[in-house]
Design a protein around this motif. Sequence first.
Motif, PDB file in Angstrom:
ATOM      1  N   GLN A  59       0.776  -1.227  -0.001  1.00 49.82           N
ATOM      2  CA  GLN A  59       0.060  -0.127  -0.164  1.00 49.82           C
ATOM      3  C   GLN A  59       0.785   1.270  -0.056  1.00 49.82           C
ATOM      4  N   VAL A  60       0.233   2.386  -0.480  1.00 47.83           N
ATOM      5  CA  VAL A  60       0.875   3.606  -0.303  1.00 47.83           C
ATOM      6  C   VAL A  60      -0.091   4.548   0.673  1.00 47.83           C
ATOM      7  N   PRO A  61       0.459   5.462   1.027  1.00 48.52           N
ATOM      8  CA  PRO A  61       1.759   6.105   1.249  1.00 48.52           C
ATOM      9  C   PRO A  61       2.870   5.167   1.836  1.00 48.52           C
ATOM     10  N   ILE A  62       4.102   5.412   1.306  1.00 48.52           N
ATOM     11  CA  ILE A  62       5.420   4.949   2.342  1.00 48.52           C
ATOM     12  C   ILE A  62       6.206   6.022   2.448  1.00 48.52           C
ATOM     13  N   LEU A  63       6.825   6.284   3.519  1.00 46.18           N
ATOM     14  CA  LEU A  63       7.726   7.319   3.668  1.00 46.18           C
ATOM     15  C   LEU A  63       9.060   6.807   4.068  1.00 46.18           C
ATOM     16  N   GLU A  64      10.137   7.331   3.241  1.00 44.49           N
ATOM     17  CA  GLU A  64      11.378   6.921   3.738  1.00 44.49           C
ATOM     18  C   GLU A  64      12.388   8.191   3.872  1.00 44.49           C
ATOM     19  N   ASP A  65      12.949   8.053   5.128  1.00 38.34           N
ATOM     20  CA  ASP A  65      13.459   9.190   5.793  1.00 38.34           C
ATOM     21  C   ASP A  65      14.812   8.651   6.355  1.00 38.34           C
ATOM     22  N   GLY A  66      15.874   8.475   5.386  1.00 31.77           N
ATOM     23  CA  GLY A  66      17.046   7.896   5.696  1.00 31.77           C
ATOM     24  C   GLY A  66      17.090   6.293   5.810  1.00 31.77           C
ATOM     25  N   SER A  67      17.358   5.809   6.946  1.00 34.37           N
ATOM     26  CA  SER A  67      17.201   4.516   7.293  1.00 34.37           C
ATOM     27  C   SER A  67      15.779   4.031   7.734  1.00 34.37           C
ATOM     28  N   GLN A  68      15.080   5.225   8.166  1.00 36.55           N
ATOM     29  CA  GLN A  68      13.535   5.194   8.620  1.00 36.55           C
ATOM     30  C   GLN A  68      12.673   5.084   7.435  1.00 36.55           C
ATOM     31  N   VAL A  69      11.917   3.864   7.592  1.00 37.42           N
ATOM     32  CA  VAL A  69      10.632   3.653   6.656  1.00 37.42           C
ATOM     33  C   VAL A  69       9.434   3.481   7.383  1.00 37.42           C
ATOM     34  N   LEU A  70       8.436   4.194   7.050  1.00 39.23           N
ATOM     35  CA  LEU A  70       7.272   4.021   7.694  1.00 39.23           C
ATOM     36  C   LEU A  70       5.867   3.772   6.707  1.00 39.23           C
ATOM     37  N   ARG A  71       4.930   3.062   7.040  1.00 34.66           N
ATOM     38  CA  ARG A  71       3.809   3.007   6.196  1.00 34.66           C
ATOM     39  C   ARG A  71       2.479   3.472   6.973  1.00 34.66           C
ATOM     40  N   ASP A  72       1.408   3.392   6.428  1.00 32.54           N
ATOM     41  CA  ASP A  72       0.169   4.121   6.953  1.00 32.54           C
ATOM     42  C   ASP A  72       0.460   5.408   7.215  1.00 32.54           C
ATOM     43  N   SER A  73      -0.823   6.508   6.858  1.00 29.18           N
ATOM     44  CA  SER A  73      -0.715   7.672   6.683  1.00 29.18           C
ATOM     45  C   SER A  73      -0.733   8.335   8.253  1.00 29.18           C
ATOM     46  N   GLN A  74      -1.527   7.592   9.058  1.00 27.12           N
ATOM     47  CA  GLN A  74      -1.649   8.163  10.405  1.00 27.12           C
ATOM     48  C   GLN A  74      -0.097   7.930  11.276  1.00 27.12           C
ATOM     49  N   ALA A  75       0.454   6.934  10.773  1.00 28.10           N
ATOM     50  CA  ALA A  75       1.788   6.776  11.277  1.00 28.10           C
ATOM     51  C   ALA A  75       2.774   7.676  10.997  1.00 28.10           C
ATOM     52  N   ILE A  76       2.655   8.149   9.725  1.00 28.82           N
ATOM     53  CA  ILE A  76       3.570   9.064   9.000  1.00 28.82           C
ATOM     54  C   ILE A  76       3.309  10.485   9.487  1.00 28.82           C
ATOM     55  N   LEU A  77       1.809  10.768   9.689  1.00 28.08           N
ATOM     56  CA  LEU A  77       1.458  11.928  10.380  1.00 28.08           C
ATOM     57  C   LEU A  77       2.106  12.221  11.663  1.00 28.08           C
ATOM     58  N   VAL A  78       2.317  11.298  12.512  1.00 32.35           N
ATOM     59  CA  VAL A  78       2.581  11.558  13.781  1.00 32.35           C
ATOM     60  C   VAL A  78       4.118  11.658  13.786  1.00 32.35           C
ATOM     61  N   TYR A  79       4.968  10.744  12.959  1.00 28.96           N
ATOM     62  CA  TYR A  79       6.210  10.896  12.758  1.00 28.96           C
ATOM     63  C   TYR A  79       6.654  12.261  12.056  1.00 28.96           C
ATOM     64  N   LEU A  80       6.140  12.909  11.042  1.00 30.04           N
ATOM     65  CA  LEU A  80       6.374  14.034  10.475  1.00 30.04           C
ATOM     66  C   LEU A  80       6.283  15.084  11.407  1.00 30.04           C
ATOM     67  N   ALA A  81       5.159  15.178  12.210  1.00 32.11           N
ATOM     68  CA  ALA A  81       4.952  16.384  12.984  1.00 32.11           C
ATOM     69  C   ALA A  81       5.755  16.140  14.265  1.00 32.11           C
ATOM     70  N   GLY A  82       6.050  14.912  14.705  1.00 25.43           N
ATOM     71  CA  GLY A  82       7.073  14.702  16.023  1.00 25.43           C
ATOM     72  C   GLY A  82       8.403  15.234  15.482  1.00 25.43           C
ATOM     73  N   VAL A  83       8.914  14.762  14.397  1.00 21.48           N
ATOM     74  CA  VAL A  83      10.213  15.177  14.006  1.00 21.48           C
ATOM     75  C   VAL A  83      10.345  16.233  13.446  1.00 21.48           C
TER      76      VAL A  83
END
Length: 195
Positions: free
Chosen positions: A51-75
């Motif tokens: 599924q998409v979206p997939i976020l790749e930030d260096g070695s960090q890979v995240l799936r699921d839009s809700q999880a990606i929102l938390v990560y982007l907002a937090g970092v």
Amino acid sequence: MKLYDLDASGNCYKVRLLASLANIKLELVPVDFLNGAHKKSPLVDLNPLGQVPILEDGSQVLRDSQAILVYLAGVYGGLAWWPAHAQGQAEIMQWLSFAANEIDHSLCAARLVQKFGAELDHSAALEKSCVTLSLLDKHLQHSEWLAIGRPSIAECAVYPYVALGPEGDVDLAPYRHVARWMKQVEALPGYLAKP
């Protein structure tokens, strides 16, 4: 930082919307969804769910839009989008769950049938959409924003499929508090228009 993206996807739009509002730079990598690129290497190696979206930030890979929102907002988004205190985070998480459950099984499902020909029960999705929108409207009758008294990633999670609801034949007209809230979201600096 790469976002494996599908322009028509409401879940991908959630991430693009936050990035635009919070001025977070993303490299968008379009996914050839029609030819199944999300189900093949290298994407299925990044997200075994295919599924998409997939976020790749260096070695960090995240799936699921809700999880990606938390990560982007937090970092990257700072306290403006994801507060440091547990009470505020819990308020926001309620709406992320609402987006992943109630909205996904109603407004999103209706849109999947009408726009993409998904084999789901459109009548049931429309009935659920009325319940979902009524709950949202009732909350917004007494609250300017979804959580913490200001815009947060809750807006980024809930707004996309509500705004895209008419593509699933969902009538938004009866929900005046939802309409007011949508206009507020659309007036935020950096707002990214829906696909």
